[in-house]
Design an enzyme around this catalytic site. Structure first.
Site, PDB file in Angstrom:
ATOM      1  N   ASP A 113       0.885  -1.157   0.000  1.00  0.00           N
ATOM      2  CA  ASP A 113       0.000   0.000   0.000  1.00  0.00           C
ATOM      3  C   ASP A 113       0.929   1.214   0.000  1.00  0.00           C
ATOM      4  O   ASP A 113       2.104   1.120   0.374  1.00  0.00           O
ATOM      5  CB  ASP A 113      -0.963   0.013   1.189  1.00  0.00           C
ATOM      6  CG  ASP A 113      -2.120   0.987   0.941  1.00  0.00           C
ATOM      7  OD1 ASP A 113      -2.029   1.794  -0.017  1.00  0.00           O
ATOM      8  OD2 ASP A 113      -3.106   0.962   1.694  1.00  0.00           O
ATOM      9  N   TRP A 114       0.396   2.351  -0.405  1.00  0.00           N
ATOM     10  CA  TRP A 114       1.240   3.529  -0.644  1.00  0.00           C
ATOM     11  C   TRP A 114       1.838   4.050   0.680  1.00  0.00           C
ATOM     12  O   TRP A 114       1.162   4.683   1.471  1.00  0.00           O
ATOM     13  CB  TRP A 114       0.427   4.588  -1.371  1.00  0.00           C
ATOM     14  CG  TRP A 114       0.537   4.529  -2.873  1.00  0.00           C
ATOM     15  CD1 TRP A 114       0.854   5.576  -3.684  1.00  0.00           C
ATOM     16  CD2 TRP A 114       0.383   3.406  -3.748  1.00  0.00           C
ATOM     17  NE1 TRP A 114       0.911   5.165  -5.003  1.00  0.00           N
ATOM     18  CE2 TRP A 114       0.634   3.848  -5.073  1.00  0.00           C
ATOM     19  CE3 TRP A 114       0.092   2.050  -3.550  1.00  0.00           C
ATOM     20  CZ2 TRP A 114       0.578   3.002  -6.175  1.00  0.00           C
ATOM     21  CZ3 TRP A 114       0.037   1.209  -4.645  1.00  0.00           C
ATOM     22  CH2 TRP A 114       0.278   1.681  -5.933  1.00  0.00           C
TER      23      TRP A 114
END
Ligand code: BGC
Length: 763
Positions: free
Chosen positions: A237-238
């Site tokens: 995930d970012w």
């Protein structure tokens, strides 16, 4: 795809030709949305973009947190809505459209679907998730993946795993026991991975039982790849990566966005120092190259998008997703004729609330407001009166606006009130603290209901469940539309005016009050931990286990027509022993009303007797049947072996305990129409008997029991010693055998016990 001709990219040759630094550069992106290119060896970069209910492609040189504007794209209904459609075919078609939207924009991977379980109604991202039930999440998630990927575009199944809240989401440890983890939180991911093979899986931000999901070897490799056979790439995930080297070693292939100059340098140093095996880096780089290769055909032929056709699909999807919660006195559909007046109240009628905030926010190609769609669709000669009634974002009733609304409904022949959650109350990034509608909206409704002489129809727009129990007595009909996307206004008009019949069903229970929710006492946790104390009793599994009254149960939803069920037949095929048990559930469903409509036939399984506590009933299959008036259809649902299994924490595997299982076919989890029983034969699977197994466990195991019996056989061959004393055996049955062997004069010493246990192991 052969390794040597992977869409023009020779993966083996590229890998062999790359320097260590080049390989490290490929295991992170080059910017917010792109993988790195290595031009020297002919590796291009590809683009990833959100997801999940519309394309959010930021123009080149977007902002620094990735949340700014994006190119226009069709905004389909959010997952909360699509989940309520219970329609895999529809979700697949939405996926195909999303794939086309991505393809034309040269985006190779769409960052969705999100299939985390709605553990609490308070989770800020519930609008992006499908259901409180893993089967429904898994089936619809797989349909979405199939649809997108059929267009040559990849998906990213997210957020893996146990990302069920926003509070402290980058650090919190979701402390989940093995059984709920398997049965509730991983089951949907397992379904999608094994049935649809998403090109990528996105790891969650949070920790799971103390370890960051981004560096959780058990999750990313042992379960995902070794058990489920995942063949794609794992992307972070970012901003989820805390330690790039540990993450790579655990199975995280691609870090996004890239921590440039830090993560790549750390990987190079770790390989040089021998801390990280270069082969592990090669494995991840190969997966990045495979992703890049897979993306090439669509990039070479981006195709076209029919924006109008996508808008029409978005309208159909919104229509199929709305849930008619109640319809007293047949308030709906509205029946209006020339000379009559329709009063429409509520700011959301002209300022639609149609999607949530955060990384999934799409710039729509067009936006339909319910008010204008109603004006366009009412029969000739009908007057539409509108009053906003309240101001968005203000919780204080505005007396002047309320008075205007009261005036508008007086004498009207039909009254529709649009209510919902203001945008600032639900978003990625934070959780809600309550599940109420704003007080000014409920006050408006009360005032309008008192003044109205016509039935009052309430239309709701909200991404997560709201409490209805304290105000729904003011409404004759209640239509829950969730966040229905850019064409939601048209769908609302279609449904209110009877151009289509509602056919959505609740994908989550609406409790009477927040305090009833099974996670209430342990959400969102504190001090860095959230304990999933309700175990497997999530959502309806918890409400049903405690026989709690709810406002509207899981699976509930009315139609403008009625359905009758009959002719239940159950057929058992295969066997547990062979691992191929299936049960075919067959029944008929008939449309007994006067309008076309769709019924969601839901199949629940109940295991009335089991050695572990199981939910009262669990959804194991469903079919949405569309029927014309008077039409009936034969419905077939095939249940597989897993439908009967629980996750055993003693054998660490799925176990079906033989015996009778109830198969219940219902129109909701509490509107059960047909019940039958199947007898399932299954081998007994117990943990191996050892010296620390209890006396009870020894006696339950035929070989161990025989060994004890022969030890304590007297001369006549009768069982003797303490085994002959039934009452005593009952009292000491929960003693481990090694403790009993230590009792003076017990008749079984430690050496004999060891010998017996060793004999059983060889057995
Ligand atoms: C979200 C993801 C999203 C990513 C990229 C993250 O903050 O959790 O769902 O795909 O950002 O925007």
């Amino acid at each position: 795809m052969t390794p040597h001709d992977a869409n023009g990219l020779d993966i083996d040759a590229a890998l062999a030709a790359m320097t260590l630094e080049e390989k490290a550069s490929l295991s992170l992106g080059s910017d917010f949305w792109h993988t790195a290119a290595v031009e020297r060896v002919g590796v291009p970069s590809v683009m990833l973009a959100d997801g999940p209910h519309g394309l959010r492609k930021q123009p080149e040189g977007g902002d620094h947190v990735g949340l700014g504007g994006s190119v226009p794209a069709t905004c389909f209904p959010t997952a909360a809505a699509l989940g309520s459609s219970w329609d895999a075919d529809l979700v697949r078609r939405v996926g195909e459209a999303l794939g086309r939207d991505a393809r034309v924009e040269r985006v190779s991977v769409l960052l969705g679907p999100g299939i985390n379980i709605k553990r609490s109604p308070l989770c800020g991202r519930n609008f992006e998730y499908l259901s409180e039930d893993p089967l429904l999440s898994g089936v619809l998630g797989a349909a979405m993946v199939d649809g997108v990927q059929s267009q040559g575009i990849g998906t990213s199944l997210k957020h893996y795993a146990a990302n069920n809240q926003e509070t402290d989401r980058l650090r919190v440890s979701a402390d989940v026991d093995e059984r709920p983890l398997r049965e509730i939180y991983l089951a949907g991911f397992e379904h999608v991975v094994t049935r649809a093979q998403p090109w990528t899986v996105m790891c969650a931000y949070n920790r799971v039982n103390g370890t960051y999901a981004s560096q959780h070897r058990w999750l990313l490799t042992a379960v995902l790849r070794d058990e489920w056979g995942f063949r794609g790439l794992v992307v972070s995930d970012w901003g989820a990566v805390a330690d790039r080297v540990a993450a790579l070693a655990a199975g995280l292939d691609l870090e996004m966005p890239p921590n440039l100059g830090v993560s790549d340098a750390a990987l190079v140093a770790a390989v040089r120092s021998g801390e990280l095996d270069e082969a592990a880096l090669d494995t991840s780089v190969r997966r990045v190259l495979e992703l890049v290769a897979r993306a090439q055909p669509a990039l070479a032929d981006p195709g076209e998008v029919d924006v109008e056709a996508h808008h029409d699909l978005a309208r159909q999807a919104a229509r199929e997703s709305a849930v008619l919660l109640k319809n007293e006195g047949v308030a709906l559909p509205l029946s209006l004729g020339a000379g009559q007046t329709l009063a429409v109240v509520g700011e959301m009628a002209r300022t639609p609330r149609y999607q949530g905030a955060g990384s999934s926010q799409v710039v729509p190609t067009r936006l339909d407001a319910a008010l204008h769609q109603l004006e366009a669709l009412v029969p000739d000669g009908v007057t539409v009166r509108f009053a906003p009634g309240h101001e968005l974002g203000s919780a204080e009733p505005d007396d002047a606006l309320v008075a205007e609304a009261v005036q508008a409904v007086r004498g009207a022949d039909a009254v529709v009130v649009l209510l919902g959650l203001p945008a600032e109350e639900e978003s990625e990034g934070f959780d809600r603290t309550h599940m109420d509608l704003p007080a000014d909206q409920t006050a408006l409704l009360a005032a309008v209901a008192e003044a109205a002489t016509a039935p009052v129809v309430v239309v709701l727009s909200n991404g997560s469940a709201v409490r209805v129990s304290d105000w729904e007595h003011h409404a004759d009909a209640l239509l829950e539309c969730w966040l229905p996307g850019q064409a939601g206004g048209g769908a609302i008009a279609d449904l209110l005016l009877g151009l289509a019949s509602p056919s959505g069903r609740l994908a989550e229970t609406l409790p009477l009050r927040l305090e009833d929710n099974p996670s209430y006492l342990s959400f969102p946790g504190d001090s860095g931990h959230v304990r999933y104390g309700e175990g497997v009793f999530v959502g309806y599994r918890g409400y049903d286990a405690r026989d709690q009254a709810v406002s509207y149960p899981f699976g509930h939803g009315l139609s403008y027509t009625t359905f009758a069920y009959g002719g239940l037949a159950l057929e058992v095929l295969g066997s547990v022993e062979a691992g191929d048990l299936r049960v075919v559930v067959r029944c008929t469903v008939a449309n007994t009303g006067e309008r076309s409509g769709a019924e969601v036939v839901q199949v629940y399984v109940r295991d009335p007797e089991c050695s572990v506590a199981r939910p009262v009933r669990e959804l194991k299959g469903f079919v949405k049947a569309r029927l014309a008036p008077g039409e009936s259809a034969l419905v077939d649902v095939e249940l597989d072996q897993r439908a009967f299994a629980y996750w055993s924490t003693t054998v660490h595997g799925w176990v079906v305990e033989g015996g009778a299982f109830e198969i219940v076919v219902g129109s909701s989890s509490r509107d059960l129409r047909l019940t039958g029983t199947v007898d399932i034969t299954a081998p007994t699977r117990r943990a191996p008997i050892s010296t620390t197994s209890t006396l009870e466990e020894w006696l339950a195991d035929p070989a161990a029991r025989a060994a004890l019996a022969s030890l304590f056989a007297d001369q006549a061959g009768q069982v003797g010693g303490f085994l002959a004393e039934g009452d005593l055996v009952k009292v000491i049955g929960n003693f481990p055998m090694d403790r009993l062997a230590a009792f003076p004069g017990f008749g079984l010493d430690r050496a004999t016990l060891d010998r017996l246990a060793a004999g059983l192991r060889q057995h």
